[in-house]
Design a protein around this motif. Structure first.
Motif, PDB file in Angstrom:
ATOM      1  N   ALA A 337       0.803  -1.294   0.065  1.00 17.16           N
ATOM      2  CA  ALA A 337       0.082  -0.017  -0.123  1.00 17.16           C
ATOM      3  C   ALA A 337       0.939   1.046  -0.014  1.00 17.16           C
ATOM      4  O   ALA A 337       1.635   1.158   0.747  1.00 17.16           O
ATOM      5  N   TYR A 338       0.602   2.045  -0.681  1.00 21.67           N
ATOM      6  CA  TYR A 338       1.294   3.569  -0.691  1.00 21.67           C
ATOM      7  C   TYR A 338       0.188   4.542  -0.527  1.00 21.67           C
ATOM      8  O   TYR A 338      -0.875   4.870  -1.105  1.00 21.67           O
ATOM      9  N   LEU A 339       0.482   5.251   0.714  1.00 21.61           N
ATOM     10  CA  LEU A 339      -0.144   6.305   1.032  1.00 21.61           C
ATOM     11  C   LEU A 339       0.401   7.791   0.979  1.00 21.61           C
ATOM     12  O   LEU A 339       1.519   8.023   1.166  1.00 21.61           O
ATOM     13  N   ASP A 340      -0.512   8.539   0.583  1.00 21.20           N
ATOM     14  CA  ASP A 340      -0.334   9.831   0.444  1.00 21.20           C
ATOM     15  C   ASP A 340      -1.284  10.880   0.879  1.00 21.20           C
ATOM     16  O   ASP A 340      -2.479  10.689   0.708  1.00 21.20           O
ATOM     17  N   LEU A 376       4.417  -4.111   7.910  1.00 16.98           N
ATOM     18  CA  LEU A 376       5.599  -3.401   8.035  1.00 16.98           C
ATOM     19  C   LEU A 376       5.199  -1.950   7.314  1.00 16.98           C
ATOM     20  O   LEU A 376       4.843  -1.778   6.157  1.00 16.98           O
ATOM     21  N   LEU A 377       5.556  -0.883   8.321  1.00 11.85           N
ATOM     22  CA  LEU A 377       4.977   0.467   8.047  1.00 11.85           C
ATOM     23  C   LEU A 377       6.553   1.209   7.806  1.00 11.85           C
ATOM     24  O   LEU A 377       7.249   1.186   8.752  1.00 11.85           O
ATOM     25  N   ALA A 378       6.444   2.001   6.891  1.00 11.27           N
ATOM     26  CA  ALA A 378       7.593   2.784   6.513  1.00 11.27           C
ATOM     27  C   ALA A 378       7.108   4.496   6.176  1.00 11.27           C
ATOM     28  O   ALA A 378       6.249   4.525   5.538  1.00 11.27           O
ATOM     29  N   TYR A 379       7.906   5.392   6.457  1.00 10.60           N
ATOM     30  CA  TYR A 379       7.872   6.701   6.102  1.00 10.60           C
ATOM     31  C   TYR A 379       8.876   7.051   5.024  1.00 10.60           C
ATOM     32  O   TYR A 379      10.032   6.942   4.937  1.00 10.60           O
ATOM     33  N   LEU A 380       8.277   7.359   3.770  1.00 14.69           N
ATOM     34  CA  LEU A 380       8.883   7.523   2.431  1.00 14.69           C
ATOM     35  C   LEU A 380       9.529   9.049   2.274  1.00 14.69           C
ATOM     36  O   LEU A 380      10.324   9.221   1.650  1.00 14.69           O
ATOM     37  N   GLY A 381       9.041   9.701   3.293  1.00 19.28           N
ATOM     38  CA  GLY A 381       9.426  11.512   3.200  1.00 19.28           C
ATOM     39  C   GLY A 381       8.029  12.126   2.557  1.00 19.28           C
ATOM     40  O   GLY A 381       7.197  11.559   2.262  1.00 19.28           O
ATOM     41  N   ALA A 382       8.383  13.453   2.933  1.00 20.23           N
ATOM     42  CA  ALA A 382       7.365  14.653   2.616  1.00 20.23           C
ATOM     43  C   ALA A 382       6.006  13.962   3.456  1.00 20.23           C
ATOM     44  O   ALA A 382       5.815  14.223   4.486  1.00 20.23           O
ATOM     45  N   ASP A 383       4.801  13.437   2.661  1.00 19.52           N
ATOM     46  CA  ASP A 383       3.700  13.384   2.971  1.00 19.52           C
ATOM     47  C   ASP A 383       3.206  11.752   2.800  1.00 19.52           C
ATOM     48  O   ASP A 383       2.174  11.477   2.490  1.00 19.52           O
ATOM     49  N   GLU A 384       4.401  11.059   2.475  1.00 19.84           N
ATOM     50  CA  GLU A 384       3.992   9.702   1.841  1.00 19.84           C
ATOM     51  C   GLU A 384       4.507   8.824   3.009  1.00 19.84           C
ATOM     52  O   GLU A 384       5.603   8.799   3.470  1.00 19.84           O
ATOM     53  N   PHE A 385       3.903   7.595   3.002  1.00 21.84           N
ATOM     54  CA  PHE A 385       3.978   6.137   3.578  1.00 21.84           C
ATOM     55  C   PHE A 385       3.784   5.159   2.864  1.00 21.84           C
ATOM     56  O   PHE A 385       3.084   4.998   1.846  1.00 21.84           O
ATOM     57  N   ALA A 386       4.408   4.243   3.324  1.00 17.16           N
ATOM     58  CA  ALA A 386       4.328   2.736   2.585  1.00 17.16           C
ATOM     59  C   ALA A 386       3.951   1.726   3.342  1.00 17.16           C
ATOM     60  O   ALA A 386       4.437   1.580   4.552  1.00 17.16           O
ATOM     61  N   VAL A 387       3.309   0.689   3.311  1.00 15.47           N
ATOM     62  CA  VAL A 387       2.858  -0.333   4.077  1.00 15.47           C
ATOM     63  C   VAL A 387       2.924  -1.739   3.550  1.00 15.47           C
ATOM     64  O   VAL A 387       2.312  -1.784   2.139  1.00 15.47           O
ATOM     65  N   ALA A 421      -6.656  18.491  10.795  1.00 19.63           N
ATOM     66  CA  ALA A 421      -7.280  17.347  10.373  1.00 19.63           C
ATOM     67  C   ALA A 421      -6.764  16.926   8.766  1.00 19.63           C
ATOM     68  O   ALA A 421      -6.272  18.128   8.113  1.00 19.63           O
ATOM     69  N   THR A 422      -6.608  15.896   8.305  1.00 17.83           N
ATOM     70  CA  THR A 422      -6.059  15.673   7.127  1.00 17.83           C
ATOM     71  C   THR A 422      -6.972  14.245   6.479  1.00 17.83           C
ATOM     72  O   THR A 422      -7.580  13.537   7.378  1.00 17.83           O
ATOM     73  N   SER A 423      -6.454  13.821   5.333  1.00 17.54           N
ATOM     74  CA  SER A 423      -6.975  12.573   4.677  1.00 17.54           C
ATOM     75  C   SER A 423      -5.974  12.051   4.063  1.00 17.54           C
ATOM     76  O   SER A 423      -4.819  12.603   3.846  1.00 17.54           O
ATOM     77  N   ALA A 424      -6.371  10.729   3.519  1.00 19.33           N
ATOM     78  CA  ALA A 424      -5.274  10.160   2.897  1.00 19.33           C
ATOM     79  C   ALA A 424      -5.818   9.461   1.490  1.00 19.33           C
ATOM     80  O   ALA A 424      -7.068   8.710   1.733  1.00 19.33           O
ATOM     81  N   SER A 425      -4.942   9.393   0.381  1.00 17.68           N
ATOM     82  CA  SER A 425      -5.357   8.667  -0.602  1.00 17.68           C
ATOM     83  C   SER A 425      -4.329   7.516  -0.694  1.00 17.68           C
ATOM     84  O   SER A 425      -3.219   7.549  -0.559  1.00 17.68           O
ATOM     85  N   ALA A 439      10.773  -2.754  -7.088  1.00 19.84           N
ATOM     86  CA  ALA A 439      10.458  -1.315  -7.723  1.00 19.84           C
ATOM     87  C   ALA A 439       9.234  -1.227  -8.479  1.00 19.84           C
ATOM     88  O   ALA A 439       8.425  -0.269  -8.669  1.00 19.84           O
ATOM     89  N   ASP A 440       9.063  -2.173  -9.045  1.00 15.93           N
ATOM     90  CA  ASP A 440       7.678  -2.528 -10.015  1.00 15.93           C
ATOM     91  C   ASP A 440       6.331  -2.583  -9.020  1.00 15.93           C
ATOM     92  O   ASP A 440       5.507  -1.706  -9.152  1.00 15.93           O
ATOM     93  N   LEU A 441       6.411  -3.157  -7.844  1.00 19.58           N
ATOM     94  CA  LEU A 441       5.305  -2.952  -6.941  1.00 19.58           C
ATOM     95  C   LEU A 441       5.180  -1.561  -6.562  1.00 19.58           C
ATOM     96  O   LEU A 441       3.905  -1.358  -6.311  1.00 19.58           O
ATOM     97  N   LEU A 442       6.237  -1.072  -6.122  1.00 20.93           N
ATOM     98  CA  LEU A 442       6.132   0.403  -5.572  1.00 20.93           C
ATOM     99  C   LEU A 442       5.612   1.332  -6.504  1.00 20.93           C
ATOM    100  O   LEU A 442       4.877   2.230  -6.224  1.00 20.93           O
ATOM    101  N   SER A 443       6.071   1.143  -7.776  1.00 21.84           N
ATOM    102  CA  SER A 443       5.579   1.956  -8.833  1.00 21.84           C
ATOM    103  C   SER A 443       4.040   1.866  -9.154  1.00 21.84           C
ATOM    104  O   SER A 443       3.369   2.806  -9.357  1.00 21.84           O
ATOM    105  N   LYS A 444       3.692   0.568  -9.006  1.00 20.77           N
ATOM    106  CA  LYS A 444       2.040   0.485  -9.201  1.00 20.77           C
ATOM    107  C   LYS A 444       1.318   0.980  -8.039  1.00 20.77           C
ATOM    108  O   LYS A 444       0.262   1.373  -8.314  1.00 20.77           O
ATOM    109  N   ALA A 445       1.877   0.799  -6.878  1.00 18.16           N
ATOM    110  CA  ALA A 445       1.348   1.283  -5.680  1.00 18.16           C
ATOM    111  C   ALA A 445       0.997   2.863  -5.810  1.00 18.16           C
ATOM    112  O   ALA A 445       0.059   3.288  -5.498  1.00 18.16           O
ATOM    113  N   ASP A 446       2.192   3.407  -6.077  1.00 21.80           N
ATOM    114  CA  ASP A 446       2.156   4.834  -6.421  1.00 21.80           C
ATOM    115  C   ASP A 446       1.175   5.493  -7.348  1.00 21.80           C
ATOM    116  O   ASP A 446       0.599   6.326  -7.163  1.00 21.80           O
TER     117      ASP A 446
END
Length: 733
Positions: A337-340, A376-387, A421-425, A439-446
């Motif tokens: 999952a890619y969260l922005d 597994l949760l990670a912070y990718l920077g700016a306002d983006e997370f990956a799970v 407050a905020t929300s996420a896509s 790399a392919d999975l992250l690109s598709k999730a993004d």
């Protein structure tokens, strides 16, 4: 009661250990009037006062008194000297060691301090003790120098042999383990080390029994094992190996077993005890040094792989861990999952980057609390997370992503008295190991996350197997280029749609909303906002479009004064960016100052979603625009969480009831009741209501019956160019 029991147990343990080691060392006294070669009880004493404080020095005189009565009787004249020498020595050494803060673990710096404190302790104890032996006539044939060397170095050997192991065991954490290192030997290696240590002891004893002038050289056997543990295993193993080795060698030498002999001369004693001290000190120093290097390397790796703000793994660490999981063919289905965060820049721009950082930390906590332990949760920077959502099929992965979206949406960050407050896509890509690379999975999730934003944000998009299921990021970037080009070439055009009163209107004139269209070169069909606005907002072009609309509207009205005189209310939509951009207010103020069209006839529309993200900031924006004479409408009202709570919080002139309620009035009594409630409460607050998407005459009549003030939609008219709109009569003909 529990504390008393713990203190009593500790007291009995320390006294027992001291007595036991004193009894062990007493066996090394060759004859009356000589000094024991090795005094390991001194290590127990110094470890006790170092770890628990100087008040625990009482165990020394108590244990020594018991020892002199039972296992090691001495002349009565020497007893006071014996008690005083051991007690004052421990006090001096403990005082020196504890002059600095005792750490929660044994590090190399504190180990050297213990060594210096032990040397002070051994010297004071030896001076008092040997002096007592001379005064009490106990020294016998031994020389004072020989006794002084044996006493001081025997004490020091006991300290360096016993104290490190006891301190490591007594600390809650034997060593500083900020995070468990994986650089230590395996369990099989530890088992092999245990066997090798035992074998070295047996070989030491066997080799000594064979005789020879250099039998002490066999001590290198356990030394090599200690070096092994210092380099490959935890320091506690080295400390225990040192303790056991010194006790064994001390016993063999002190008792003259297996070919070992006690030294006779002072020089022999100094050489032997100095060698045994080095045999204890060097492996401990090596073990602690190597361990601290391990910790330093681990700290660097941790800093390199961990985000300092959130404490979560960063992108590099996330990629490494996911690749490790991808290499296991036995892993069950999972999803990436890619969260922005939506419109996160508004928080940074309006409340400062410090507020944005606090929001990021809070969102990280909200996400972590919504995940399973094996995710597994990670912070990718700016306002983006990956799970990485492990052990989930596509349906379960979507449900988990929805839970994450709700966690973000419900989170409130308190900052200087305001609730942000905020929300996420969220984009989700289900997969199995072996199907794709990271790399392919992250690109598709993004790309799936980008699609969720394009569809309005605050939603989850599950990527399918076909390429068409995910919008192409490159295509969206092309849209951004086309929008910039259209702004530079002024290819945006305005249409107008009537906002018709449903009852007698005390304010004559035209009420309408301006709607933007994009004209592409060589094409007759105009592009609708839904085709280009998501990309514009995604790439920060919403504010430029807002400025363009205001300029186009005022330019047209100023160029057509006769038509402008017919205008009662000209409504203009604003993006969320305009509400947080201080320069936009100045731009509008400057433009109205130079315009013949009054600001009192302009009504700016802002969506409920953008307004409630920061109510205080939204109200400040409204107040400053009101000072220019402008009016305000809250668009899409009713779609937000607890919308009624915003009626009083936001001082607007109109509430535009969301079209979804209007469309459902015919089939849903609840929708009709929502419309009635919004209208009634608005009137109590002296506000007016506008019903969007009024598409049939029946809906128009129903809205009038419910008391709604204005209606807008195909039942009134369709959007049309400004020239065409003003060419028809106000009644629509």
């Amino acid at each position: 009661m529990q504390a008393i029991t713990a203190t009593l147990s500790r007291s009995l343990l320390l006294v027992g250990m001291y007595l036991g080691l004193a009894a062990f060392a007493s066996q090394f006294i060759a004859m009356p009037g000589t000094v024991a070669l090795f005094w390991p009880a001194s290590g127990v004493a110094l470890a006790a006062v170092t770890r628990y404080g100087l008040r625990w020095v009482w165990i020394v005189p108590v244990a020594m008194a018991i020892a002199h009565v039972t296992i090691s009787p001495v002349p009565a004249a020497f007893v006071p000297y014996s008690l005083l020498s051991n007690t004052l020595g421990v006090l001096a050494g403990g005082w020196f060691v504890r002059r600095v803060q005792v750490p929660g673990h044994l590090d190399i710096r504190f180990a050297f301090r213990i060594l210096r404190g032990g040397m002070l302790m051994a010297l004071i104890s030896a001076l008092i003790g040997v002096g007592g032996m001379v005064a009490s006539g106990l020294l016998g044939e031994s020389s004072e120098l020989d006794a002084l060397v044996k006493w001081s170095m025997g004490d020091l050997l006991g300290i360096v042999s016993v104290a490190p192991a006891l301190l490591m065991i007594s600390f809650r954490k034997p060593i500083d383990t900020t995070e468990q290192t994986s650089d230590y030997g395996t369990e099989n290696e530890k088992l092999a080390w245990n066997m090798a240590l035992a074998a070295s002891f047996l070989l030491l004893a066997w080799g000594g029994s064979q005789g020879g002038p250099f039998v002490l050289g066999l001590a290198s056997l356990p030394l090599s094992i200690m070096v092994w543990s210092a380099l490959r295993l935890e320091p506690i193993r080295t400390a225990i190996a040192v303790l056991l080795s010194e006790l064994l060698i001390g016993m063999l030498v002190g008792l003259g077993l297996a070919g070992f002999q006690q030294p006779v001369l002072a020089l022999d004693s100094a050489i032997l005890l100095g060698y045994l001290c080095l045999l204890a000190i060097l492996p401990i120093i090596l073990a602690l040094t190597v361990h601290e290097r391990r910790l330093a390397a681990l700290s660097l790796a941790t800093h390199a792989n961990t985000d300092s703000l959130t404490g979560l793994p960063n992108r590099a660490a996330f990629e490494t861990r996911v690749n490790r999981i991808l290499g296991d063919p036995g892993e069950p289905p999972m999803a990436l999952a890619y969260l922005d965060l939506d419109n996160f820049s508004l928080i940074n721009d309006t409340s400062s980057h410090a507020a944005g950082d606090r929001m990021i930390v809070g969102v990280a906590g909200a996400l972590a609390s919504s995940l399973r332990q094996d995710d597994l949760l990670a912070y990718l920077g700016a306002d983006e997370f990956a799970v990485l959502l492990r052990n989930r099929n596509p349906t379960m992965a979507r449900e988990a992503a929805v839970a994450l979206s709700r966690a973000v949406e419900h989170y409130r960050c308190q900052w200087q008295g305001n609730a942000m407050a905020t929300s996420a896509s969220i984009g989700v890509v289900p997969f199995r190991t072996g199907e794709a690379k990271f790399a392919d999975l992250l690109s598709k999730a993004d790309a799936a996350c980008f699609t969720a934003k394009e569809l309005g944000g605050n939603r989850v998009f599950l990527a399918g197997g076909r390429a068409s299921d995910v919008l192409d990021r490159t295509a969206s970037m092309r849209w951004a280029l086309r929008i910039r080009e259209a702004l530079e070439q002024h290819r945006f055009v305005l249409h107008a749609q009537t906002i018709a009163p449903l009852h007698a209107n005390p304010e004559p004139g035209r009420h309408f909303e301006l709607l933007i269209r994009l004209k592409e070169p060589g094409q007759e069909t105009l592009l609708m906002p839904g085709q280009f606005m998501p990309a514009a907002e995604r790439f920060g072009l919403g504010l430029r479009i807002d400025r363009e609309v205001v300029m186009l509207a005022l330019d047209w009205l100023e160029a057509h004064p006769e038509q402008a005189a017919q205008v009662a209310t000209c409504s203009i939509n604003l993006s969320g960016e305009a509400m947080v951009d201080e320069s936009f207010i100045g731009f509008v103020a400057e433009r109205l100052r130079n315009s013949s069209f009054p600001g009192s006839r302009i009504c700016f529309e802002v969506t409920e979603t953008s307004a409630v993200r920061d109510l205080a900031r939204a109200q400040r924006f409204i107040d400053e625009m009101r000072a220019l004479g402008c009016r305000f409408a809250l668009d899409d009202f009713g779609t937000g969480f607890c919308s009624f709570s915003y009626l009083r919080a936001l001082d607007v002139d109109y509430f535009k009831i969301d079209g979804s309620f209007v469309r459902e009035m015919d089939s849903s009594p609840l929708a009709a009741e929502v419309v009635r409630s919004i209208t009634k409460i608005s009137h109590l607050l002296m506000k007016q209501t506008i019903a969007e998407h009024t598409e049939t005459a029946a809906q128009r009549d129903a809205l009038a019956a419910l008391g709604v003030d204005f209606a807008q939609g195909y039942a009134i008219d369709r959007p049309m160019p400004l020239d065409d709109y003003f060419s028809q009569r106000q009644d629509g003909t």
